[in-house]
Design a protein around this motif. Structure first.
Motif, PDB file in Angstrom:
ATOM      1  N   LEU A 141      64.109  35.507 -82.630  1.00 25.45           N
ATOM      2  CA  LEU A 141      63.428  35.163 -81.388  1.00 25.45           C
ATOM      3  C   LEU A 141      64.144  35.393 -80.150  1.00 25.45           C
ATOM      4  O   LEU A 141      63.681  36.182 -79.302  1.00 25.45           O
ATOM      5  CB  LEU A 141      62.960  33.636 -81.483  1.00 25.45           C
ATOM      6  CG  LEU A 141      62.331  33.308 -80.089  1.00 25.45           C
ATOM      7  CD1 LEU A 141      60.872  34.004 -79.877  1.00 25.45           C
ATOM      8  CD2 LEU A 141      61.924  31.609 -80.171  1.00 25.45           C
ATOM      9  N   GLY A 142      65.368  35.114 -80.204  1.00 27.18           N
ATOM     10  CA  GLY A 142      66.157  35.681 -78.652  1.00 27.18           C
ATOM     11  C   GLY A 142      66.481  36.927 -78.551  1.00 27.18           C
ATOM     12  O   GLY A 142      66.171  37.450 -77.617  1.00 27.18           O
ATOM     13  N   ALA A 143      66.616  37.724 -79.898  1.00 20.52           N
ATOM     14  CA  ALA A 143      66.747  39.179 -79.795  1.00 20.52           C
ATOM     15  C   ALA A 143      65.301  39.698 -79.160  1.00 20.52           C
ATOM     16  O   ALA A 143      65.348  40.501 -78.136  1.00 20.52           O
ATOM     17  CB  ALA A 143      67.209  39.976 -80.839  1.00 20.52           C
ATOM     18  N   VAL A 144      64.111  39.128 -79.801  1.00 23.16           N
ATOM     19  CA  VAL A 144      62.860  39.834 -79.301  1.00 23.16           C
ATOM     20  C   VAL A 144      62.695  39.472 -77.712  1.00 23.16           C
ATOM     21  O   VAL A 144      62.270  40.223 -77.146  1.00 23.16           O
ATOM     22  CB  VAL A 144      61.943  39.202 -80.250  1.00 23.16           C
ATOM     23  CG1 VAL A 144      60.394  39.490 -79.541  1.00 23.16           C
ATOM     24  CG2 VAL A 144      61.878  39.746 -81.620  1.00 23.16           C
ATOM     25  N   CYS A 145      63.108  38.057 -77.336  1.00 23.97           N
ATOM     26  CA  CYS A 145      63.051  38.019 -75.996  1.00 23.97           C
ATOM     27  C   CYS A 145      63.647  38.629 -75.038  1.00 23.97           C
ATOM     28  O   CYS A 145      63.332  39.086 -73.892  1.00 23.97           O
ATOM     29  CB  CYS A 145      63.096  36.378 -75.888  1.00 23.97           C
ATOM     30  SG  CYS A 145      61.724  35.291 -76.434  1.00 23.97           S
ATOM     31  N   MET A 146      64.867  38.947 -75.306  1.00 24.52           N
ATOM     32  CA  MET A 146      65.748  39.986 -74.701  1.00 24.52           C
ATOM     33  C   MET A 146      64.989  41.336 -74.602  1.00 24.52           C
ATOM     34  O   MET A 146      65.292  41.842 -73.466  1.00 24.52           O
ATOM     35  CB  MET A 146      67.259  39.848 -75.370  1.00 24.52           C
ATOM     36  CG  MET A 146      68.124  38.592 -74.885  1.00 24.52           C
ATOM     37  SD  MET A 146      69.664  38.922 -75.856  1.00 24.52           S
ATOM     38  CE  MET A 146      70.351  40.055 -74.687  1.00 24.52           C
ATOM     39  N   LEU A 147      64.768  41.795 -75.666  1.00 23.82           N
ATOM     40  CA  LEU A 147      64.007  43.002 -75.626  1.00 23.82           C
ATOM     41  C   LEU A 147      62.804  43.279 -74.575  1.00 23.82           C
ATOM     42  O   LEU A 147      62.615  43.996 -73.583  1.00 23.82           O
ATOM     43  CB  LEU A 147      63.320  43.589 -76.930  1.00 23.82           C
ATOM     44  CG  LEU A 147      62.660  44.660 -77.131  1.00 23.82           C
ATOM     45  CD1 LEU A 147      63.441  45.708 -76.675  1.00 23.82           C
ATOM     46  CD2 LEU A 147      62.075  44.702 -78.426  1.00 23.82           C
ATOM     47  N   LEU A 148      61.903  41.824 -74.542  1.00 27.99           N
ATOM     48  CA  LEU A 148      60.770  41.896 -73.743  1.00 27.99           C
ATOM     49  C   LEU A 148      61.248  41.671 -72.280  1.00 27.99           C
ATOM     50  O   LEU A 148      60.821  42.579 -71.502  1.00 27.99           O
ATOM     51  CB  LEU A 148      60.017  40.665 -74.081  1.00 27.99           C
ATOM     52  CG  LEU A 148      59.067  40.999 -75.267  1.00 27.99           C
ATOM     53  CD1 LEU A 148      58.723  39.646 -75.843  1.00 27.99           C
ATOM     54  CD2 LEU A 148      58.180  42.103 -75.478  1.00 27.99           C
ATOM     55  N   ALA A 149      62.155  40.854 -72.111  1.00 26.45           N
ATOM     56  CA  ALA A 149      62.775  40.759 -70.597  1.00 26.45           C
ATOM     57  C   ALA A 149      63.504  41.865 -70.170  1.00 26.45           C
ATOM     58  O   ALA A 149      63.159  42.359 -68.889  1.00 26.45           O
ATOM     59  CB  ALA A 149      63.851  39.426 -70.854  1.00 26.45           C
ATOM     60  N   SER A 150      64.161  42.574 -70.993  1.00 22.97           N
ATOM     61  CA  SER A 150      64.844  43.897 -70.452  1.00 22.97           C
ATOM     62  C   SER A 150      63.687  45.090 -70.175  1.00 22.97           C
ATOM     63  O   SER A 150      63.847  45.907 -69.431  1.00 22.97           O
ATOM     64  CB  SER A 150      65.734  44.541 -71.530  1.00 22.97           C
ATOM     65  OG  SER A 150      65.150  44.967 -72.565  1.00 22.97           O
ATOM     66  N   LYS A 151      62.682  44.945 -70.761  1.00 23.50           N
ATOM     67  CA  LYS A 151      61.581  45.941 -70.572  1.00 23.50           C
ATOM     68  C   LYS A 151      60.698  45.717 -69.341  1.00 23.50           C
ATOM     69  O   LYS A 151      60.490  46.479 -68.512  1.00 23.50           O
ATOM     70  CB  LYS A 151      60.539  45.778 -71.732  1.00 23.50           C
ATOM     71  CG  LYS A 151      60.994  46.487 -72.981  1.00 23.50           C
ATOM     72  CD  LYS A 151      59.827  46.636 -74.133  1.00 23.50           C
ATOM     73  CE  LYS A 151      60.267  47.269 -75.460  1.00 23.50           C
ATOM     74  NZ  LYS A 151      59.165  47.319 -76.145  1.00 23.50           N
ATOM     75  N   LEU A 152      60.889  44.425 -68.815  1.00 19.98           N
ATOM     76  CA  LEU A 152      60.149  44.044 -67.764  1.00 19.98           C
ATOM     77  C   LEU A 152      61.044  44.271 -66.474  1.00 19.98           C
ATOM     78  O   LEU A 152      60.657  44.716 -65.437  1.00 19.98           O
ATOM     79  CB  LEU A 152      59.607  42.586 -67.926  1.00 19.98           C
ATOM     80  CG  LEU A 152      58.794  42.244 -66.774  1.00 19.98           C
ATOM     81  CD1 LEU A 152      57.486  43.074 -66.747  1.00 19.98           C
ATOM     82  CD2 LEU A 152      58.503  40.747 -66.560  1.00 19.98           C
ATOM     83  N   ARG A 153      62.452  43.996 -66.599  1.00 21.83           N
ATOM     84  CA  ARG A 153      63.489  43.771 -65.575  1.00 21.83           C
ATOM     85  C   ARG A 153      64.310  44.919 -65.337  1.00 21.83           C
ATOM     86  O   ARG A 153      64.723  45.060 -64.257  1.00 21.83           O
ATOM     87  CB  ARG A 153      64.212  42.468 -65.748  1.00 21.83           C
ATOM     88  CG  ARG A 153      63.537  41.309 -65.735  1.00 21.83           C
ATOM     89  CD  ARG A 153      63.050  40.668 -64.308  1.00 21.83           C
ATOM     90  NE  ARG A 153      62.208  39.546 -64.177  1.00 21.83           N
ATOM     91  CZ  ARG A 153      62.113  38.835 -63.142  1.00 21.83           C
ATOM     92  NH1 ARG A 153      62.697  39.028 -62.096  1.00 21.83           N
ATOM     93  NH2 ARG A 153      61.251  37.668 -63.088  1.00 21.83           N
ATOM     94  N   ASP A 154      64.806  45.596 -66.268  1.00 22.83           N
ATOM     95  CA  ASP A 154      65.841  46.599 -66.494  1.00 22.83           C
ATOM     96  C   ASP A 154      65.055  47.998 -66.234  1.00 22.83           C
ATOM     97  O   ASP A 154      64.119  48.345 -66.880  1.00 22.83           O
ATOM     98  CB  ASP A 154      66.646  46.571 -67.525  1.00 22.83           C
ATOM     99  CG  ASP A 154      67.494  45.471 -67.658  1.00 22.83           C
ATOM    100  OD1 ASP A 154      67.802  44.756 -66.265  1.00 22.83           O
ATOM    101  OD2 ASP A 154      68.128  45.055 -68.445  1.00 22.83           O
ATOM    102  N   THR A 155      65.711  48.983 -65.413  1.00 22.40           N
ATOM    103  CA  THR A 155      65.422  50.027 -65.628  1.00 22.40           C
ATOM    104  C   THR A 155      65.791  51.026 -66.922  1.00 22.40           C
ATOM    105  O   THR A 155      65.184  51.922 -66.896  1.00 22.40           O
ATOM    106  CB  THR A 155      66.041  50.986 -64.386  1.00 22.40           C
ATOM    107  OG1 THR A 155      67.647  50.812 -64.483  1.00 22.40           O
ATOM    108  CG2 THR A 155      65.684  50.429 -62.979  1.00 22.40           C
ATOM    109  N   MET A 156      66.754  50.616 -67.533  1.00 24.39           N
ATOM    110  CA  MET A 156      67.037  51.212 -68.807  1.00 24.39           C
ATOM    111  C   MET A 156      67.326  49.905 -69.779  1.00 24.39           C
ATOM    112  O   MET A 156      68.202  49.169 -69.762  1.00 24.39           O
ATOM    113  CB  MET A 156      68.554  51.698 -68.612  1.00 24.39           C
ATOM    114  CG  MET A 156      68.582  52.823 -67.609  1.00 24.39           C
ATOM    115  SD  MET A 156      70.273  53.844 -67.708  1.00 24.39           S
ATOM    116  CE  MET A 156      70.710  54.058 -69.605  1.00 24.39           C
ATOM    117  N   PRO A 157      65.994  49.754 -70.400  1.00 24.45           N
ATOM    118  CA  PRO A 157      65.764  48.478 -71.292  1.00 24.45           C
ATOM    119  C   PRO A 157      66.971  48.635 -72.570  1.00 24.45           C
ATOM    120  O   PRO A 157      67.222  49.787 -72.994  1.00 24.45           O
ATOM    121  CB  PRO A 157      64.706  48.606 -71.722  1.00 24.45           C
ATOM    122  CG  PRO A 157      63.635  49.495 -70.965  1.00 24.45           C
ATOM    123  CD  PRO A 157      64.806  50.481 -70.323  1.00 24.45           C
TER     124      PRO A 157
END
Length: 214
Positions: free
Chosen positions: A21-37
């Motif tokens: 769950l933590g890994a998936v949430c990091m993936l989603l957050a990085s897609k929304l916030r980072d220019t390089m997810p």
């Protein structure tokens, strides 16, 4: 953490699924916030391959469904720039204060007691704690005057802001008391993560709490 908390609040989850769950949430957050997810492959490496890319992709859809695809959450970091630009800080010290404030916000995310405060309060208290800790090197407003100014900028009550800031400083003090779990693995370059492939990955990790002295 916002995604994790919201998911756990509505879905009973086994302990052995928390890392996934933590890994998936990091993936989603990085897609929304980072220019390089972050990539799915990289997240699996970070978990020592205890999860598979297929699991991550399946759970990504599951988490999105449970969160009703509402990923645009307002977090404490969103308030930092808006507050800092209204403070009488030396221009060459703004980035330093912001970096320390980001560390306090990250620390708050690991302590459930801060769940009672809205993101704007956590951001304001973190800035106050950062300026308080850096007061020796900052030639600017401090103490009661600073608290009142921060309260007026964000429309919060002075007493509530003081309580939040004091709680943040206590949390930092407690964190600094804890000995390092892996002192033999200390790396002077705290801004990089090394893999066995000798690839250096630069991160957005803010100032380490051990760099802060109140």
């Amino acid at each position: 953490m916002n995604y994790v908390d919201r998911y756990l609040s509505c879905v009973p989850t086994y302990k052995n699924h928390l890392q996934l769950l933590g890994a998936v949430c990091m993936l989603l957050a990085s897609k929304l916030r980072d220019t390089m997810p972050l990539t799915v492959k990289k997240l699996c490496i970070y978990t020592d391959n205890s999860i598979t890319p297929c699991q991550v992709l399946d759970w990504e859809v599951l988490v999105l469904e449970k969160l009703k695809w509402d990923l645009l959450s307002v977090i404490a970091n969103d308030f930092l720039d808006h507050i800092l630009q209204r403070l009488p800080l030396p221009q060459n010290k703004v980035d330093l204060v912001k970096k320390h404030a980001q560390t306090f916000i990250a620390l708050c995310a690991t302590d459930y007691t801060f769940a009672m405060y809205p993101p704007s309060m956590v951001a304001t208290g973190s800035i106050g704690a950062a300026i308080h800790g850096l007061s020796a090197s900052l030639d600017c407003i401090s103490g009661e005057e600073l608290t009142e100014l921060l309260a007026s900028i964000t429309g919060t009550e002075v007493d509530c802001l003081k309580a939040c800031q004091e709680q943040i400083e206590v949390a930092l003090a407690e964190n600094l008391k804890q000995p390092s779990q892996h002192p033999q693995e200390y790396n002077p370059d705290k801004n990089s993560v090394y893999q066995d492939t000798q690839e250096v990955i630069w991160t957005n990790t803010p100032t380490d709490v051990t760099d802060i002295n109140l």
